[in-house]
Design a protein around this motif. Structure first.
Motif, short mmCIF file in Angstrom:
data_model
loop_
_atom_site.label_atom_id
_atom_site.label_comp_id
_atom_site.label_asym_id
_atom_site.label_seq_id
_atom_site.Cartn_x
_atom_site.Cartn_y
_atom_site.Cartn_z
N GLU A 54 34.24 43.64 29.79
CA GLU A 54 34.07 43.70 31.23
C GLU A 54 35.27 42.97 31.80
OE1 GLU A 54 30.35 42.40 33.04
OE2 GLU A 54 31.42 41.96 34.90
N GLU A 56 36.95 41.20 34.27
CA GLU A 56 36.93 40.42 35.52
C GLU A 56 37.54 39.06 35.19
OE1 GLU A 56 34.81 37.71 36.50
OE2 GLU A 56 33.95 37.57 34.50
N GLY A 58 36.76 35.95 35.29
CA GLY A 58 36.01 34.97 34.52
C GLY A 58 36.06 35.27 33.03
N TRP A 116 30.48 49.16 32.96
CA TRP A 116 31.26 47.92 32.96
C TRP A 116 32.30 47.86 31.85
CZ3 TRP A 116 30.53 45.49 37.32
CH2 TRP A 116 29.30 45.66 37.96
N GLN B 78 33.57 30.49 32.64
CA GLN B 78 34.05 30.94 33.96
C GLN B 78 33.32 32.18 34.46
OE1 GLN B 78 36.32 29.43 36.15
NE2 GLN B 78 35.77 27.78 34.76
N HIS B 79 32.92 33.06 33.56
CA HIS B 79 32.14 34.23 33.99
C HIS B 79 30.87 33.79 34.72
CE1 HIS B 79 30.48 38.29 33.92
NE2 HIS B 79 29.42 37.86 33.29
N ASN B 80 30.27 32.72 34.25
CA ASN B 80 29.05 32.20 34.89
C ASN B 80 29.37 31.43 36.17
OD1 ASN B 80 27.75 33.24 32.63
ND2 ASN B 80 27.69 31.27 31.57
N ARG B 82 32.03 31.74 38.20
CA ARG B 82 32.64 32.51 39.30
C ARG B 82 31.76 33.64 39.82
NH1 ARG B 82 39.04 33.26 37.80
NH2 ARG B 82 39.32 31.35 36.59
N ASN B 83 30.72 34.01 39.07
CA ASN B 83 29.89 35.15 39.48
C ASN B 83 28.45 34.67 39.66
OD1 ASN B 83 31.89 37.52 38.99
ND2 ASN B 83 31.99 36.33 37.10
N ALA B 84 28.02 34.59 40.91
CA ALA B 84 26.71 34.03 41.22
C ALA B 84 25.61 34.76 40.45
CB ALA B 84 26.45 34.13 42.72
N GLU B 86 25.11 34.91 37.25
CA GLU B 86 25.40 35.30 35.87
C GLU B 86 25.20 34.12 34.92
OE1 GLU B 86 25.78 38.14 34.80
OE2 GLU B 86 26.73 39.41 36.30
#
Lengths: 140, 140, 140
Positions: A54, A56, A58, A116, B78-80, B82-84, B86
């Motif tokens: 995916e 993105e 992050g 995704w 960072q995926h968690n 930066r992305n509400a 997740e």
């Protein structure tokens, strides 16, 4: 069934950078006129990988952090110790574990990727290089 | 040579659970009537993988323990961050390293798996999902 | 398009040893007379992998050191605890992560490997075994 082979070239900077090639591969596939089969995307180098993520910011950041922890750069790796001027043992070790290719089905002329899923090249090397890839399409 | 595409759907619970799909893929292959070629089994998601294991309870347990150690769940990914909402960065990182597909030769209409090789889907996500797979068969 | 299936047998010693099969696979490919397509090299075992590396002594040594750190041998793995006489849980876990096969494009009758890419079998098991592989060639 037919085989079509489309070369791709990417100028990359190393350092676990990601280049998204989903659109380029889809365009290459469309150019073959084939409707159903499989696409193998193969990178012809030992310090870069093709994979699906995916895509993105992050996940990109986490991927760098993860590889830095699991397989850190280290002058003590034997590839660096035994070969004068080499500093990219970690790049080799990451790339061989992550893999040089992915194979993706296609139907109705489109890659069967999920919503995704993005196709990317990850360059683990320590300096900029031009990367050669092959998009090999088998299908009807 | 012919291409056949068979979709599979699996209701999975996440949490690094394993679903053995060997029999389903063999049945899909038998339904094509093809005798020799390759099967690509591809999962259309970024938090699940297709892989080959010796499928016994010890290996299943060890696989969960291994991933929990190598790529732990962590609110700090960072995926968690930066992305509400997740919480599944580790699921993505595990799945992208393990891979979305496997390609297996077949001969005489049967998958050329070794005696202990079983084809499984591993779901790394943090909650239940329905998973779509494609069994793409190329052969004669 | 045609499918050709060539079996390979290797006597290996386990212990994360590497056997370079590039020449053997190239010879198998040449024997098919096919000019363009893909080759899938598949190992029919759950404690060995097929992969691509730069095959030099430093990388071989680093690969052993890396796996010993990431997935160490340990009597405490559940595969070893639950199955009398088993000591190779780490071999299974390494092999399932590294993968059982690679797929490589070929053109003009030659594998499209890059200058430094070598095709190898890595045997993660704890004792000597004969390993069966299949070289499945699809092409024209």
């Amino acid at each position: 069934m037919t085989v079509k082979s489309i070369p791709l070239r990417l100028d990359m900077r190393g350092d676990t950078r990601v280049e998204n090639i989903t659109a380029r591969v889809q365009t290459a596939l469309a150019g073959t006129g084939l409707k159903t089969g499989v696409v193998t995307v193969f990178v012809r180098h030992t310090t870069a990988s093709v994979l699906i993520i995916e895509d993105e910011p992050g996940i990109r950041a986490d991927t760098v952090a993860l590889w830095d922890r699991l397989i850190p750069a280290d002058p003590g790796w034997q590839h660096n110790v035994r070969n004068a001027g080499e500093d990219n043992a970690h790049s080799h070790l990451r790339a061989q574990m992550q893999g040089a290719s992915v194979t993706i089905p296609f139907t109705d002329g489109a890659l069967s990727l999920g919503a995704w899923q993005q196709l990317v090249v990850m360059d683990f090397d320590t300096r900029a290089r031009t990367r050669e890839l092959i998009v090999q399409v088998l299908g009807d």
